[in-house]
Write an enzyme that holds these catalytic residues in place. Structure first.
Site, PDB file in Angstrom:
ATOM      1  N   ARG A   1     -91.174 116.982   9.860  1.00 39.77           N
ATOM      2  CA  ARG A   1     -92.441 117.676   9.600  1.00 39.77           C
ATOM      3  C   ARG A   1     -92.795 117.756   8.115  1.00 39.77           C
ATOM      4  O   ARG A   1     -93.918 118.066   7.745  1.00 39.77           O
ATOM      5  CB  ARG A   1     -92.404 119.084  10.208  1.00 39.77           C
ATOM      6  CG  ARG A   1     -92.774 119.070  11.682  1.00 39.77           C
ATOM      7  CD  ARG A   1     -92.872 120.461  12.225  1.00 39.77           C
ATOM      8  NE  ARG A   1     -91.567 121.021  12.525  1.00 39.77           N
ATOM      9  CZ  ARG A   1     -91.326 122.335  12.638  1.00 39.77           C
ATOM     10  NH1 ARG A   1     -92.303 123.200  12.448  1.00 39.77           N
ATOM     11  NH2 ARG A   1     -90.120 122.765  12.924  1.00 39.77           N
TER      12      ARG A   1
ATOM     13  N   ALA B   1     -78.166 117.696   8.396  1.00 40.36           N
ATOM     14  CA  ALA B   1     -78.350 116.326   8.885  1.00 40.36           C
ATOM     15  C   ALA B   1     -79.751 116.100   9.448  1.00 40.36           C
ATOM     16  O   ALA B   1     -80.116 114.977   9.767  1.00 40.36           O
ATOM     17  CB  ALA B   1     -77.291 115.998   9.930  1.00 40.36           C
TER      18      ALA B   1
HETATM   19  C1  UD1 Z   1     -81.184 126.403  16.155  1.00 44.65           C
HETATM   20  C2  UD1 Z   1     -80.395 127.272  17.130  1.00 44.65           C
HETATM   21  C3  UD1 Z   1     -81.277 128.425  17.574  1.00 44.65           C
HETATM   22  C4  UD1 Z   1     -81.742 129.221  16.371  1.00 44.65           C
HETATM   23  C5  UD1 Z   1     -82.433 128.307  15.365  1.00 44.65           C
HETATM   24  C6  UD1 Z   1     -82.681 129.057  14.081  1.00 44.65           C
HETATM   25  C7  UD1 Z   1     -78.852 125.829  18.322  1.00 44.65           C
HETATM   26  C8  UD1 Z   1     -78.598 125.079  19.568  1.00 44.65           C
HETATM   27  N1  UD1 Z   1     -79.994 126.480  18.244  1.00 44.65           N
HETATM   28  O1  UD1 Z   1     -82.252 125.835  16.881  1.00 44.65           O
HETATM   29  O2  UD1 Z   1     -80.566 129.269  18.440  1.00 44.65           O
HETATM   30  O3  UD1 Z   1     -82.606 130.260  16.783  1.00 44.65           O
HETATM   31  O4  UD1 Z   1     -81.616 127.167  15.033  1.00 44.65           O
HETATM   32  O5  UD1 Z   1     -83.443 128.286  13.213  1.00 44.65           O
HETATM   33  O6  UD1 Z   1     -78.003 125.819  17.457  1.00 44.65           O
HETATM   34  N2  UD1 Z   1     -78.621 119.931  12.597  1.00 44.65           N
HETATM   35  C9  UD1 Z   1     -77.732 118.938  12.266  1.00 44.65           C
HETATM   36  N3  UD1 Z   1     -77.361 118.036  13.217  1.00 44.65           N
HETATM   37  C10 UD1 Z   1     -77.834 118.087  14.490  1.00 44.65           C
HETATM   38  C11 UD1 Z   1     -78.739 119.114  14.828  1.00 44.65           C
HETATM   39  C12 UD1 Z   1     -79.112 120.025  13.864  1.00 44.65           C
HETATM   40  O7  UD1 Z   1     -77.273 118.867  11.124  1.00 44.65           O
HETATM   41  O8  UD1 Z   1     -77.444 117.227  15.297  1.00 44.65           O
HETATM   42  C13 UD1 Z   1     -79.004 120.902  11.587  1.00 44.65           C
HETATM   43  C14 UD1 Z   1     -80.468 120.799  11.196  1.00 44.65           C
HETATM   44  O9  UD1 Z   1     -80.626 119.994  10.065  1.00 44.65           O
HETATM   45  C15 UD1 Z   1     -80.824 122.230  10.888  1.00 44.65           C
HETATM   46  C16 UD1 Z   1     -79.915 123.030  11.785  1.00 44.65           C
HETATM   47  O10 UD1 Z   1     -78.850 122.184  12.128  1.00 44.65           O
HETATM   48  O11 UD1 Z   1     -80.542 122.563   9.550  1.00 44.65           O
HETATM   49  C17 UD1 Z   1     -80.617 123.566  13.016  1.00 44.65           C
HETATM   50  O12 UD1 Z   1     -81.096 122.500  13.782  1.00 44.65           O
HETATM   51  P1  UD1 Z   1     -82.479 122.579  14.555  1.00 44.65           P
HETATM   52  O13 UD1 Z   1     -82.678 121.307  15.261  1.00 44.65           O
HETATM   53  O14 UD1 Z   1     -83.539 123.045  13.638  1.00 44.65           O
HETATM   54  O15 UD1 Z   1     -82.150 123.718  15.626  1.00 44.65           O
HETATM   55  P2  UD1 Z   1     -83.181 124.639  16.368  1.00 44.65           P
HETATM   56  O16 UD1 Z   1     -83.644 123.921  17.572  1.00 44.65           O
HETATM   57  O17 UD1 Z   1     -84.190 125.154  15.434  1.00 44.65           O
END
Ligand code: UD1
Ligand code: MG
Length: 466
Positions: A23, A18
């Site tokens: 970036r 989602a």
């Molecule tokens: C997350 C992890 C972190 C891990 C990292 C690895 C959590 C809280 N943190 O952080 O521990 O080291 O990934 O890359 O889980 N996404 C959704 N809906 C949302 C939020 C995110 O679909 O509301 C999806 C994003 O598209 C992505 C993934 O979940 O594919 C991770 O989300 P992102 O915001 O990148 O999490 P990080 O802060 O990187």
């Protein structure tokens, strides 16, 4: 003690996709950007499918209809507001209603996760009956990754970098984001996740601490950094492409192909290459290309959606477009473009030709500069060249048109009517030879050359008139 789940315990998967991927600076959802000619998320879905995970639910953002459509037959659910990874997982709950077994959570932007690693996670969960198994890794720069906090009884909790103490930030073992959990435990734990953290988001990572509080155990599998590369920018997309290309080149060579200069050959994830295939430098395999054994590709070629049969020789500088089917032992030479056409066994199209919407019969020879004029500005039409036919150089075959078996066309012919078997088609006007003309012409031109330049001669003329 709980009974261990059967080794065949079914596993469902939730793919988080989602994220907006800001970036990437793109109007295309991030996970639809291609690596090796296949959308990033396609790599993940392929791996999950190969591991027989079902059902697979993809969580997409609002307005990502193209993405939702592209993951079919898998189901997509929409996360209306981005409230964090736990909130994203909860969106898949109703789609998984009644599912009993394990649930794997992966990201759509982590394309290289392998089946072997997923199997390890399943084995560790089964063996220890952990509620949750997290895939950890040790990146060179732990930066913003969540840290895995291990205590005397194994994995205790995951702390996000933003919420971590200085000491916790020193931990090098990080959360890849890939998590396997028992379905029942997962939904129970998710119900207790709160957004009381630096980002005010619902963190999936909180389920580890919650599980421990509930007296359940959690495990970690150590993963490879390269396999867990996340793609967030065009620069990371290029790194991912590079990693994949290196793997694909290795696979092609391991399968018995010679790559004369591997680093200049680009494959697609679905390219199929047989044994004893020789691939010259600077060749690009777009999606949907298969090459049988003993084919020689002489380099500087571009292929997509094409099949090359055993023993064929192609290139250098050949372009095969979708629907090109090159028969066994056929020859396709330099600056030849083939589109939606069958070139049958042993046929030759060796120089500077366009063969589109056509059949070139077995052992036919297509002379240099031959063009199938397949498009009349409105529709495409077929050219059918019979077996053993000989098409003279610079022939224009105005489709729809049929050249009979063993028939010939004269050089420069414009063929608008069907040619019967074994006939010759010519339509150029009769040649006239003018004796001595060339010599006279040369003399005249050489005379002009020795006179003053035309411009100043013209000026003199106008002056005289005055
Ligand atoms: C997350 C992890 C972190 C891990 C990292 C690895 C959590 C809280 N943190 O952080 O521990 O080291 O990934 O890359 O889980 N996404 C959704 N809906 C949302 C939020 C995110 O679909 O509301 C999806 C994003 O598209 C992505 C993934 O979940 O594919 C991770 O989300 P992102 O915001 O990148 O999490 P990080 O802060 O990187
Ligand atoms: Mg991230």
């Amino acid at each position: 003690m709980n009974a261990r789940p059967a080794p065949t315990s079914p596993t469902a998967a939730i793919v988080l996709a989602a994220g907006e991927g800001t970036r990437m600076k793109s109007s295309l959802p991030k996970v639809l950007h291609a690596i090796g000619g296949r959308p990033m998320i396609g790599h993940v879905l392929e791996t999950l499918g190969a591991e027989r995970m079902a059902p697979i639910i993809v969580v997409v953002g609002p307005g990502m209809d193209d993405l939702a459509a592209s993951v079919a037959p898998h189901r997509a659910v929409v996360q209306r507001q981005r409230k964090g990874t736990a909130h994203a997982v909860v969106q898949a709950k109703s789609a998984l209603k009644g599912f009993k077994g394990d649930i794997l959570i992966v990201y759509g932007d982590t394309p290289f996760i392998t089946g072997a690693t997923l199997q390890k996670m399943r084995a560790v969960r089964r063996k220890n009956n952990h509620a949750v198994v997290v895939l950890g890794f040790r990146p060179n720069d732990p930066g913003a990754y969540g840290r895995l906090i291990i205590g005397a009884n194994g994995l205790e909790r995951i702390v996000e970098a933003k919420d971590a103490s200085a000491e916790e930030r020193e931990v090098r073992l990080c959360n890849s984001g890939i998590i396997l959990a028992d379905a029942g435990a997962l939904w129970r734990l998710l119900a207790d996740v709160k957004a009381d953290n630096a980002k005010r988001e619902y963190y999936l990572t909180d389920i580890v601490g919650l599980a421990r509080k509930a007296g359940l155990t959690c495990g970690v599998v150590d993963g490879e950094s390269e396999e867990l590369l996340g793609v967030n920018s065009r620069a990371e997309l290029a790194i991912a492409e590079d990693i994949l290309q290196k793997r694909l080149r290795q696979n092609a060579m391991a399968g018995g192909a010679t790559l004369i200069d591997p680093s200049t050959v680009y494959f697609s994830a679905d390219t199929k290459i047989g044994r004893d295939v020789v691939i010259g430098p600077f060749t690009v395999f777009g999606p949907g290309v298969s090459v049988e054994d003993n084919v020689h590709i002489k380099g500087f070629c571009h292929f997509e959606g094409a099949h090359i049969s055993a023993g064929a020789i192609v290139g250098p500088y050949a372009r095969l477009r979708p629907g090109a089917q090159i028969g066994s032992d056929a020859h396709i030479g330099n600056f030849v473009e083939v589109k939606n056409a069958v070139v049958e066994k042993g046929a030759k199209v060796n120089h500077l030709s366009y063969v589109g919407d056509a059949r070139v019969g077995a052992k036919a020879n297509v002379g240099a500069g031959t063009i199938t004029a397949n498009y009349d500005g409105f529709g495409k039409h077929l050219t059918d060249i019979g077996a053993g036919a000989s098409i003279g150089s610079n022939t224009v075959l105005v489709a729809p048109v049929k050249i009979g078996e063993g028939a010939m066309t004269g050089a420069g012919a414009v063929v608008r009517k069907d040619v019967p078997d074994d006939a010759l088609a010519v339509n150029s006007s009769r040649q006239e030879n003018r004796d001595g003309f060339a010599a006279k012409y040369r003399k005249m031109k050489q005379g002009v050359k020795s006179k003053p330049a035309l411009k100043s001669a013209a000026k003199k003329k106008t002056k005289k008139k005055k």
